[in-house]
Design an enzyme around this catalytic site. Structure first.
Site, PDB file in Angstrom:
ATOM      1  N   LEU A  28      -0.236  -5.055  -0.773  1.00 28.16           N
ATOM      2  CA  LEU A  28       0.931  -4.359  -0.208  1.00 28.16           C
ATOM      3  C   LEU A  28       0.606  -3.341   0.875  1.00 28.16           C
ATOM      4  O   LEU A  28       1.494  -2.923   1.599  1.00 28.16           O
ATOM      5  CB  LEU A  28       1.668  -3.607  -1.335  1.00 28.16           C
ATOM      6  CG  LEU A  28       2.288  -4.445  -2.444  1.00 28.16           C
ATOM      7  CD1 LEU A  28       2.780  -3.537  -3.562  1.00 28.16           C
ATOM      8  CD2 LEU A  28       3.435  -5.284  -1.900  1.00 28.16           C
ATOM      9  N   GLU A 181       1.713  11.947   2.723  1.00 25.90           N
ATOM     10  CA  GLU A 181       0.990  11.217   1.672  1.00 25.90           C
ATOM     11  C   GLU A 181       0.268  12.178   0.724  1.00 25.90           C
ATOM     12  O   GLU A 181      -0.671  11.801   0.024  1.00 25.90           O
ATOM     13  CB  GLU A 181       0.025  10.215   2.301  1.00 25.90           C
ATOM     14  CG  GLU A 181       0.722   9.204   3.209  1.00 25.90           C
ATOM     15  CD  GLU A 181       0.994   7.838   2.570  1.00 25.90           C
ATOM     16  OE1 GLU A 181       0.187   7.394   1.749  1.00 25.90           O
ATOM     17  OE2 GLU A 181       2.021   7.209   2.912  1.00 25.90           O
ATOM     18  N   HIS A 261      -6.451   7.344   4.613  1.00 28.48           N
ATOM     19  CA  HIS A 261      -6.240   8.745   4.231  1.00 28.48           C
ATOM     20  C   HIS A 261      -7.518   9.515   4.557  1.00 28.48           C
ATOM     21  O   HIS A 261      -8.617   8.950   4.492  1.00 28.48           O
ATOM     22  CB  HIS A 261      -6.002   8.894   2.721  1.00 28.48           C
ATOM     23  CG  HIS A 261      -4.673   8.405   2.244  1.00 28.48           C
ATOM     24  ND1 HIS A 261      -4.536   7.665   1.102  1.00 28.48           N
ATOM     25  CD2 HIS A 261      -3.434   8.565   2.737  1.00 28.48           C
ATOM     26  CE1 HIS A 261      -3.255   7.384   0.911  1.00 28.48           C
ATOM     27  NE2 HIS A 261      -2.568   7.910   1.889  1.00 28.48           N
ATOM     28  N   CYS A 380      -8.919   9.339  -5.400  1.00 27.79           N
ATOM     29  CA  CYS A 380      -7.507   8.930  -5.279  1.00 27.79           C
ATOM     30  C   CYS A 380      -6.793   9.078  -6.611  1.00 27.79           C
ATOM     31  O   CYS A 380      -5.591   9.304  -6.661  1.00 27.79           O
ATOM     32  CB  CYS A 380      -7.384   7.460  -4.901  1.00 27.79           C
ATOM     33  SG  CYS A 380      -8.099   7.016  -3.342  1.00 27.79           S
TER      34      CYS A 380
END
Ligand code: SUG
Length: 458
Positions: A28, A181, A261, A380
């Protein structure tokens, strides 16, 4: 109480996201090389959740404060209904599988496990009102993640519930100009190291991928997920001044190589900034701006491209490590297993990081492969929240890990999770039911009250 004894109470708590029962590989995330590569594989949600719990347990046993954040309600049938799918749950799932399989995969994603993207947090030591400030990230750059903030905000409000200690801000407008984010693009540096280090006043490094209104060019191949305007808005919400903030642009070439990121290419803790030489558009200006604001010397630990290529940085997630403070002032780096499997990266850890003149004195290797295949490493999986003991005492629910909670969560995973989930299983109405049963039990186990749509609608 004296200032120093107050700061001694502050500890960084790492709140790891529990992997949800629908963990799968759906390809995705455009620009996230691992997600793009592994889309369509069969996932093992049980193993994923247990790998996460094992990481939490070993850090807890090593003396670090560890918390948990629950997963989200998936499949998000409400999102499918909003998009025009009607009928009972089984019909909604069947029609989505038939007509829009990409939407079905998105509403099943367990992506909330990556809690570094859940929110941006400012500890009370830095906020003018002496409270801990939270802004849940809008995650508007992808549909599957855009579905997270509402529940995230409810969960954070349920856990950090005392308004005397905690302030919750509105999620930024979910539009490209304010693409946010969360903590994955935010690093707090401070003078102290050791046990009381996190209680020292901090300097906040916000790294953005693009500027919505003007600015220099961003990446051309992959999307930049964080805007300068979003980072500035968060700093304003939290009451941070110019003297406490640095806004630096990420190197667009790094984003185009898969660094979606900043936490895929840099990690900071106390006065240490561990980073790759391709992390920032202007490395010197970024370090100078930090130095100008920090009250003690910055300790930059720079990894040059000659030692670790950008490609190796992305495939091993060396920089997506957790950098944790030890009571004696040393630091421990928690790296994913992929770092040990790559000879060059492993050698760099030994020769440049451990043997270098810096506080990093130990490396711990954790296997989080199920998450790594979707582009999520150890860093993460956790949201860092520095909390004083008074703040910790007011936490709602049973969310700080101890042996008993770890045991209960492990048994819960073993009771409810499948060990195999292929893309074609996502339309199974039984999976949706299993997931709700598991989540209902989890909120009781964690004592956080009703946080999921199915509980609030009931
Ligand atoms: O947003 N992957 C996540 C990984 C997030 C990692 N977080 C940090 N670096 N802080 C993302 O790209 C992939 C899901 C899938 O393809 O099934 C995904 O969403």
């Amino acid at each position: 109480m004296s200032e120093s004894s107050m700061s001694e109470e502050v500890r960084e708590v790492n709140f790891d996201g529990l992997v949800g029962p629908t963990h799968n590989y759906a390809g995705l995330a455009h620009g996230n090389v691992a997600s793009m590569r592994h889309g369509g594989l069969t996932a093992n949600p049980r193993e994923a959740a247990l790998q996460g719990l094992d990481k939490m347990k070993s850090l807890m046993e090593a003396g670090y404060a560890q918390g948990v954040l629950p997963p989200q309600q998936r499949p998000d049938l409400g999102a499918l209904r909003d998009l025009g799918f009607t009928g009972d749950d089984a019909s909604v799932l069947a029609r989505a599988a038939e007509e829009a399989p990409q939407l079905l995969r998105a509403v099943c994603s367990a992506s909330s496990m990556w809690t570094a993207n859940a929110a941006t947090v400012t500890p009370s030591a830095d906020a003018p009102d002496g409270r801990v400030h939270f802004t849940a990230a809008n995650l508007q750059s992808s549909f599957h993640r855009y579905l997270e903030p509402r529940t995230t905000a409810r969960v954070l409000a349920a856990m950090f519930r005392d308004p005397a200690h905690f302030a919750h801000h509105p999620v930024l407008p979910a539009t490209p100009a304010f693409s946010d984010e969360g903590a994955a693009n935010h690093t707090r540096l401070c003078a102290g190291s050791g046990d009381n280090g996190h209680g020292e006043p901090g300097v906040h490094l916000f790294v953005y991928g693009r500027q919505a209104f003007g600015g220099q060019h961003g990446p051309t191949r992959y999307p930049a997920r964080q805007t300068l305007e979003a980072s500035q808005a968060i700093a304003r919400q939290h009451g941070l001044s110019d003297a406490q903030t640095v806004f630096a642009q990420q190197n667009p070439d790094a984003i185009d190589a898969g660094v979606f990121h900043n936490d895929v290419i840099a990690v900071g803790n106390g006065p240490v900034l561990l980073y790759h030489d391709m992390a920032f558009r202007d490395e010197t200006a970024t370090l100078d701006a930090l130095r100008a604001r920090m009250s003690t010397p910055l300790i930059p630990v720079r990894v040059p491209s000659e030692a670790v290529s950008l490609e190796d940085a992305v495939s091993t997630y060396l920089f997506n490590s957790q950098l944790l403070s030890n009571p004696d002032g040393s630091m421990t780096l928690v790296v994913p297993g992929e770092c040990q499997e790559n000879e060059t990266v492993w050698r760099t850890i030994q020769d440049l990081l451990l043997a270098g003149y810096n506080p990093i004195s130990e490396v711990l290797v954790k296997d989080v492969k199920q998450s790594m295949r979707n582009g999520g490493g150890p860093a993460c999986l956790r949201l860092r929240v520095a909390l004083s003991s008074a703040e910790r005492q007011t936490l709602g629910g049973r969310v700080l890990l101890d042996e008993a909670l770890h045991g209960d969560l492990t048994a819960w995973v073993e009771r409810h999770y499948r060990d195999r989930l292929a893309p074609e299983d996502l339309a199974d109405p039984q999976l949706a039911q299993e997931s709700l049963t598991a989540l209902d039990e989890l909120t009781q186990l964690l004592g956080i009250g009703a946080v999921y749509p199915f509980q609030l609608e009931a």
